[in-house]
Design a protein around this motif. Structure first.
Motif, PDB file in Angstrom:
ATOM      1  N   ALA A  24       0.814  -1.417  -0.113  1.00 54.81           N
ATOM      2  CA  ALA A  24       0.050   0.147  -0.080  1.00 54.81           C
ATOM      3  C   ALA A  24       0.803   1.393  -0.046  1.00 54.81           C
ATOM      4  O   ALA A  24       0.442   2.338  -0.302  1.00 54.81           O
ATOM      5  CB  ALA A  24      -0.856  -0.123   1.099  1.00 54.81           C
ATOM      6  N   MET A  25       2.277   1.104   0.597  1.00 58.53           N
ATOM      7  CA  MET A  25       2.878   2.226   0.647  1.00 58.53           C
ATOM      8  C   MET A  25       4.016   2.467  -0.635  1.00 58.53           C
ATOM      9  O   MET A  25       4.929   3.272  -0.550  1.00 58.53           O
ATOM     10  CB  MET A  25       3.789   2.282   1.967  1.00 58.53           C
ATOM     11  CG  MET A  25       2.962   2.227   3.208  1.00 58.53           C
ATOM     12  SD  MET A  25       1.995   3.968   3.551  1.00 58.53           S
ATOM     13  CE  MET A  25       3.432   4.799   3.626  1.00 58.53           C
ATOM     14  N   THR A  26       3.704   1.554  -1.812  1.00 61.35           N
ATOM     15  CA  THR A  26       4.719   1.531  -2.793  1.00 61.35           C
ATOM     16  C   THR A  26       4.856   2.828  -3.440  1.00 61.35           C
ATOM     17  O   THR A  26       6.299   3.424  -3.557  1.00 61.35           O
ATOM     18  CB  THR A  26       4.250   0.370  -3.814  1.00 61.35           C
ATOM     19  OG1 THR A  26       4.154  -0.914  -3.371  1.00 61.35           O
ATOM     20  CG2 THR A  26       5.179   0.386  -5.018  1.00 61.35           C
ATOM     21  N   THR A  27       3.974   3.764  -3.369  1.00 59.92           N
ATOM     22  CA  THR A  27       4.049   4.904  -4.205  1.00 59.92           C
ATOM     23  C   THR A  27       4.953   5.842  -3.594  1.00 59.92           C
ATOM     24  O   THR A  27       5.984   6.471  -4.165  1.00 59.92           O
ATOM     25  CB  THR A  27       2.796   5.458  -4.893  1.00 59.92           C
ATOM     26  OG1 THR A  27       1.755   4.448  -5.296  1.00 59.92           O
ATOM     27  CG2 THR A  27       2.914   6.820  -5.582  1.00 59.92           C
ATOM     28  N   LEU A  28       4.807   5.782  -2.169  1.00 62.32           N
ATOM     29  CA  LEU A  28       5.266   6.722  -1.207  1.00 62.32           C
ATOM     30  C   LEU A  28       6.959   6.166  -1.356  1.00 62.32           C
ATOM     31  O   LEU A  28       7.821   7.198  -1.335  1.00 62.32           O
ATOM     32  CB  LEU A  28       4.879   6.966   0.040  1.00 62.32           C
ATOM     33  CG  LEU A  28       5.404   7.942   0.906  1.00 62.32           C
ATOM     34  CD1 LEU A  28       5.469   9.133   0.212  1.00 62.32           C
ATOM     35  CD2 LEU A  28       4.860   8.087   2.243  1.00 62.32           C
ATOM     36  N   LEU A  29       6.992   5.069  -1.249  1.00 63.78           N
ATOM     37  CA  LEU A  29       8.422   4.522  -1.219  1.00 63.78           C
ATOM     38  C   LEU A  29       9.105   4.852  -2.231  1.00 63.78           C
ATOM     39  O   LEU A  29      10.426   5.252  -2.336  1.00 63.78           O
ATOM     40  CB  LEU A  29       8.416   2.960  -0.870  1.00 63.78           C
ATOM     41  CG  LEU A  29       7.841   2.776   0.519  1.00 63.78           C
ATOM     42  CD1 LEU A  29       7.761   1.143   0.481  1.00 63.78           C
ATOM     43  CD2 LEU A  29       9.183   2.937   1.543  1.00 63.78           C
ATOM     44  N   HIS A  30       8.560   4.748  -3.457  1.00 59.03           N
ATOM     45  CA  HIS A  30       9.375   5.008  -4.866  1.00 59.03           C
ATOM     46  C   HIS A  30       9.519   6.394  -4.997  1.00 59.03           C
ATOM     47  O   HIS A  30      10.846   6.716  -5.487  1.00 59.03           O
ATOM     48  CB  HIS A  30       8.488   4.434  -5.880  1.00 59.03           C
ATOM     49  CG  HIS A  30       8.413   3.079  -6.157  1.00 59.03           C
ATOM     50  ND1 HIS A  30       7.554   2.437  -6.979  1.00 59.03           N
ATOM     51  CD2 HIS A  30       9.156   2.069  -5.636  1.00 59.03           C
ATOM     52  CE1 HIS A  30       7.621   1.043  -6.812  1.00 59.03           C
ATOM     53  NE2 HIS A  30       8.419   0.990  -6.060  1.00 59.03           N
TER      54      HIS A  30
END
Length: 513
Positions: free
Chosen positions: A360-366
């Motif tokens: 769920a946090m993939t976008t922010l991690l990228h």
């Protein structure tokens, strides 16, 4: 039936006469007590009102005839002029006899049943013996007079120890002025002056103690056994009274300290509430301002190119989500503390839940160029919890780790450890860490800690308090610490395997309060 009319003067005289027993007893009897005097006066006045005042008011026409003859104020059947069948006395004599009988009886009975207090005994000593001395004459009871000799200066010195030198000097000067006496420091004190000094001391230290004190400077016969026993009795009463005062003083000090502490806590909460309202207001205004500004741009420029429209729409969507998160945090905190939160329990594999959180946090991690490290054991027991609420905790902790890790070369690790009765989750970052004084307060309501590098608060400060209450509900613990190796912070929480809903909920509610 009615009795003869009585003049208001005789009625008033009978009322004033009720003070006579207490006044005469106070002047001539040392055994009288305050409670006895009050009981006697109350009983006397009640009998006076019943046998004289109310019948006289009825006869004078103050009550209407209808109420007297037929209504609730028909008092004649009570026979106020013939108590206990005594009907051969005039109303004044009848009322005076019965009221004084009740007055004197109550005064004597209560005074004999209750021992006088130290204060009452001291005051009685000042008044009762005042008529035993007449200027220029010997007392009728020689035993109460001093038969020794001393100087005026010695008496003044003794009085000065207890009353103060200034007050003692004024007392002696007033005594000499009223009697027209003139003496020097070496003058001998007559028995009347010695008795006067004893009375002054009796009002401060008690009658028996005052006699012993005066006897220390007056050459007199040795103390009798009765006087020694009186001294011991008064001393024991003074000690008991002193212990009571000390106990009350300690209780008042304790209550004062508790009130002061409670007041400080209220001031602190009020200050934090103001800071919280200010922060939330700012956080609400920021996304609302952005949403309104870009919405107006899109509305006022219908021919805007598609690229800009998509960019502005994305900003509006992002700010709306931010606004929704803020409102949800406030509502969640209110529901948890009020006990209205709905919990859905299920068996959850904590490792799978962490993987879903990272997804769920993939976008922010990228966006931050962060590749999280997952450190899981080969197997882990499932825990019985509310999956969505625990995921909310993980999302909050991971989001904080992303927010505070280094801008370049950011690093995040999520670790799972299995203990005998609990499973522990650690979320670590390589940011600036947490100052020791902030490790506890970051989980409190309305508390917000700024970035240790910029000292600028980030977020609303509601995420961690909500996490603590969720973990506490399931019987776990949550805490924060700095990493052992290098910079960065680690947020950890535990969840028990044998969670009991009712017991955990009670414990959580108590902890939250």
């Amino acid at each position: 039936q009615s009795g003869p009319l009585v003049s208001i003067g005789l009625i008033s005289f009978t009322a004033v006469a009720q003070f006579a027993p207490a006044m005469l007893g106070g002047m001539y009897w040392k055994g009288g007590t305050r409670v006895g005097a009050l009981v006697g006066l109350t009983g006397g006045f009640l009998v006076w009102a019943y046998t004289l005042f109310l019948p006289s008011m009825a006869e004078s026409g103050w009550f209407t005839a209808q109420f007297i003859e037929h209504g609730p104020l028909n008092i004649w059947w009570l026979k106020p002029y013939a108590l206990f069948g005594v009907d051969n006395l005039t109303p004044i004599t009848h009322a005076l006899v019965w009221s004084m009988l009740v007055n004197v009886g109550g005064y004597l009975t209560l005074s004999l049943l209750r021992q006088p207090t130290v204060l009452e005994h001291s005051q009685a000593s000042l008044f009762v013996d005042v008529f035993k001395y007449e200027e220029g004459k010997q007392p009728q009871n020689p035993a109460v007079m001093w038969r020794g000799s001393t100087s005026v200066e010695n008496l003044r010195s003794v009085l000065g120890r207890f009353l103060g030198p200034g007050r003692a000097g004024r007392v002696f000067a007033q005594y000499a002025k009223t009697r027209g006496l003139t003496w020097t420091s070496a003058s001998d004190a007559d028995p009347e002056l010695v008795g006067f000094a004893e009375k002054q001391l009796a009002g401060v230290i008690g009658a028996a103690s005052a006699r012993v004190t005066v006897a220390s400077v007056v050459k007199e016969e040795p103390l009798s056994l009765k006087e020694v026993m009186d001294i011991l009795d008064e001393t024991s009463q003074v000690i008991a009274y002193s212990h009571q005062l000390e106990e009350k003083s300690r209780e008042l000090e304790k209550a004062t300290a508790e009130l002061r502490q409670a007041n400080e806590e209220l001031k602190k909460l009020d200050r934090l509430k103001d800071e919280f309202i200010s922060t939330v207001t700012h956080e609400l205004r920021t996304p609302l301002t952005s949403i309104r500004a870009f919405s107006e741009i899109l509305s006022d420029n219908p021919n805007l190119d598609m690229g800009k429209r998509l960019e502005f729409s994305g900003i509006i969507l992002k700010e709306s989500e931010r606004l929704t998160r803020l409102i949800n945090n406030v509502l969640d905190l209110a529901k948890i503390e009020s006990g209205n939160m709905e919990w859905t329990l299920s068996a959850v594999d904590i490792r799978e839940l962490i993987k879903d959180t990272v997804t769920a946090m993939t976008t922010l991690l990228h966006e931050k160029h962060i590749q999280p490290e997952l450190d899981f054991p080969e197997s882990a027991p499932v825990v019985r919890v509310d999956r969505d609420r625990i995921m909310q905790v993980l999302l909050n902790l991971v989001s904080n780790a992303i927010k505070f890790c280094r801008p370049e070369n950011g690093w995040i690790q999520i670790q799972v450890q299995v203990h005998r009765q609990t499973v522990q989750v650690n979320v670590s970052d390589n940011g600036a860490g947490i100052s020791p004084e902030y490790r506890d307060i970051i989980f409190e309501k309305f508390r917000q800690v700024g970035d240790t590098l910029t000292d600028k608060p980030q977020g609303t400060g509601l995420g961690l308090p909500i996490c603590r209450r969720i973990i506490s509900y399931f019987g776990g613990e949550i805490w924060a610490d700095n990493r052992a190796a290098g910079n960065g912070a680690t947020f950890s929480f535990t969840l028990p395997f044998n969670y009991q809903p009712d017991a955990a909920k009670n414990s959580s509610n108590h902890s939250a309060l």
